[in-house]
Design an enzyme around this catalytic site. Structure first.
Site, PDB file in Angstrom:
ATOM      1  CE  LYS A 174      -4.431  -1.798   1.412  1.00  0.00           C
ATOM      2  NZ  LYS A 174      -5.607  -1.746   2.259  1.00  0.00           N
ATOM      3  CE  LYS A 228      -5.867  -8.796  -2.179  1.00  0.00           C
ATOM      4  NZ  LYS A 228      -6.486  -8.542  -0.927  1.00  0.00           N
ATOM      5  CE  LYS A 231     -13.086  -4.532  -0.219  1.00  0.00           C
ATOM      6  NZ  LYS A 231     -12.398  -3.676   0.729  1.00  0.00           N
TER       7      LYS A 231
HETATM    8  P1  ATP Z   1      -8.157  -3.980  -1.204  1.00  0.00           P
HETATM    9  O1  ATP Z   1      -7.667  -4.825  -2.313  1.00  0.00           O
HETATM   10  O2  ATP Z   1      -8.966  -2.807  -1.617  1.00  0.00           O
HETATM   11  O3  ATP Z   1      -7.131  -3.656  -0.161  1.00  0.00           O
HETATM   12  P2  ATP Z   1      -9.463  -6.359  -0.396  1.00  0.00           P
HETATM   13  O4  ATP Z   1     -10.155  -6.769  -1.646  1.00  0.00           O
HETATM   14  O5  ATP Z   1      -8.239  -7.098   0.025  1.00  0.00           O
HETATM   15  O6  ATP Z   1      -9.199  -4.815  -0.425  1.00  0.00           O
HETATM   16  P3  ATP Z   1     -10.448  -6.301   2.305  1.00  0.00           P
HETATM   17  O7  ATP Z   1     -11.483  -5.423   2.886  1.00  0.00           O
HETATM   18  O8  ATP Z   1      -9.038  -5.950   2.636  1.00  0.00           O
HETATM   19  O9  ATP Z   1     -10.567  -6.392   0.751  1.00  0.00           O
HETATM   20  O10 ATP Z   1     -10.717  -7.821   2.673  1.00  0.00           O
HETATM   21  C1  ATP Z   1     -11.928  -8.356   3.106  1.00  0.00           C
HETATM   22  C2  ATP Z   1     -11.836  -9.858   3.215  1.00  0.00           C
HETATM   23  O11 ATP Z   1     -11.820 -10.471   1.929  1.00  0.00           O
HETATM   24  C3  ATP Z   1     -10.588 -10.370   3.929  1.00  0.00           C
HETATM   25  O12 ATP Z   1     -10.938 -11.473   4.743  1.00  0.00           O
HETATM   26  C4  ATP Z   1      -9.718 -10.821   2.814  1.00  0.00           C
HETATM   27  O13 ATP Z   1      -8.795 -11.806   3.215  1.00  0.00           O
HETATM   28  C5  ATP Z   1     -10.732 -11.364   1.830  1.00  0.00           C
HETATM   29  N1  ATP Z   1     -10.234 -11.320   0.460  1.00  0.00           N
HETATM   30  C6  ATP Z   1      -9.881 -10.219  -0.222  1.00  0.00           C
HETATM   31  N2  ATP Z   1      -9.502 -10.528  -1.475  1.00  0.00           N
HETATM   32  C7  ATP Z   1      -9.616 -11.880  -1.578  1.00  0.00           C
HETATM   33  C8  ATP Z   1      -9.372 -12.816  -2.641  1.00  0.00           C
HETATM   34  N3  ATP Z   1      -8.944 -12.438  -3.832  1.00  0.00           N
HETATM   35  N4  ATP Z   1      -9.609 -14.121  -2.407  1.00  0.00           N
HETATM   36  C9  ATP Z   1     -10.073 -14.533  -1.211  1.00  0.00           C
HETATM   37  N5  ATP Z   1     -10.309 -13.711  -0.185  1.00  0.00           N
HETATM   38  C10 ATP Z   1     -10.095 -12.391  -0.345  1.00  0.00           C
END
Ligand code: ATP
Ligand code: LTN
Length: 333
Positions: free
Chosen positions: A115, A197, A200
């Site tokens: 980040k 991965k 969002k």
């Molecule tokens: P960003 O990418 O914007 O930082 P994020 O998509 O990682 O956000 P978070 O709010 O940080 O979203 O995560 C919410 C939950 O979703 C966490 O438990 C995280 O481990 C899970 N998660 C996020 N992306 C994935 C993925 N690609 N596959 C499985 N689990 C995920």
């Protein structure tokens, strides 16, 4: 006699639109676990502001995430659903935990490094302190288990270290939590870059399926998904990352094992396969989306859920915080 159930804590930040990665890595498991544990599910808006947010949008995303939790099947009668900033003990415990956490430990966190690179103009103290606030979230509720995606493993490890360090320095105070990761679904990858991965906040929206995407968009994105050379539909993440990712998505959305998913597509081509994955995802998300829209319009109901959630959460959180204050020597009247 009623035996006390184990406690579960998890949270998601109300930023951007959620993807099927968030759904499969987190929310879907939360639904399955709610009857087995005493569940606390947070909306981590205090974590969200470690990256600049537009205030109006942050407020909207908070309610839509709450509506989504409920639309996905999390029952506010069974679980505590609440907003992190409504329970002041989070910030208070984080401050105490800061004093037993080392700068070097935080600098080594992968998410902090990622980040910092992505938001080089805003490497704020909160971004670095993110894992300590997360530890405070979990430890306040004396959580036994924390279901999260693979990307949060490092944060959970540091939470365990912080809990043990505090317990050793003062006396047993915190439950040391265990991370719970699903075998399939803990890491859903980007459809365009299957070695990354699904996120969002990805730059290319074609690689992510958002929970708000309509049926046509979902099917179009899956049709364009990157597959691998060869033509066999076989699960092998090292050799076939694209196909394996699609098989994982298909298997969890259709509640089948990966082997059953492979069998469904034996002898079929990539085109049919990608269409079938898109359809199973769209079929599942359609009803969730309409329920989310319906709930979002009912502000009074959502406010009521948050209000009662905050009361229940604060009760337990304040109890833990009082214990901590006593142990560290804060004078109490
Ligand atoms: P960003 O990418 O914007 O930082 P994020 O998509 O990682 O956000 P978070 O709010 O940080 O979203 O995560 C919410 C939950 O979703 C966490 O438990 C995280 O481990 C899970 N998660 C996020 N992306 C994935 C993925 N690609 N596959 C499985 N689990 C995920
Ligand atoms: N950092 C988490 C969200 C989060 C969380 C938590 C998860 C904040 N506090 C406590 C589990 C337990 C993420 O998924 N990015």
């Amino acid at each position: 006699m009623e035996t006390e159930r184990k406690k579960l804590y998890s949270a998601i930040q109300p930023t951007n639109n959620l993807t099927i990665g968030n759904y499969l890595g987190a929310i879907k498991n939360w639904v399955n676990l709610q009857s087995e544990y005493d569940c606390y599910y947070g909306i981590a808006n205090m974590h969200a502001i470690t990256v600049r947010q537009e205030p109006v949008k942050l407020r909207q995303k908070t309610l839509s995430l709450l509506a989504l939790y409920i639309a996905c099947g999390i029952d506010p009668e069974k679980c505590v659903l609440y907003l992190q900033s409504h329970v002041s003990a989070h910030a208070e415990l984080a401050w105490v935990l800061n004093t037993i956490t080392y700068v070097g430990e935080m600098e080594r966190m992968t998410q902090f490094k990622d980040k910092s690179a992505r938001h080089a103009d805003n490497i704020n103290m909160g971004l670095m302190d993110y894992p300590v606030l997360m530890a405070a979230d979990i430890l306040l509720y004396q959580a036994d288990v924390v279901p999260v995606g693979e990307d949060q493993r490092q944060h959970l490890e540091i939470t365990r270290n912080i809990a043990q360090r505090f317990n050793n320095a003062f006396s047993p105070t915190f439950t040391v939590p265990e991370g719970v990761y699903m075998k399939v679904g803990a890491k859903i990858n980007d459809l365009q870059f299957p070695d990354k991965k699904m996120s969002k906040s990805a730059e290319n929206p074609n690689g992510s399926i958002f929970l708000t995407d309509d049926r046509d968009t979902i099917i179009r994105k899956f049709k364009r998904a990157v597959t691998d050379s060869g033509s066999e539909i076989r699960y092998n993440p090292a050799e076939k990352p694209g196909v394996s990712n699609l098989l994982s998505i298909y298997s969890v959305f259709s509640d089948k094992t990966v082997a059953e998913a492979e069998a469904d597509f034996a002898g079929k081509g990539y085109g049919d396969f990608k269409l079938a994955v898109g359809e199973v995802v769209a079929d599942k998300l359609g009803p969730i989306q309409s329920e989310q829209v319906r709930l979002e319009a009912d502000r009074q109901y959502l406010d009521g859920v948050l209000k009662s959630g905050a009361e229940k959460a604060a009760r337990l959180a304040n109890k833990t915080l009082a214990k901590v204050y006593k142990k560290i020597g804060f004078y109490q009247i």
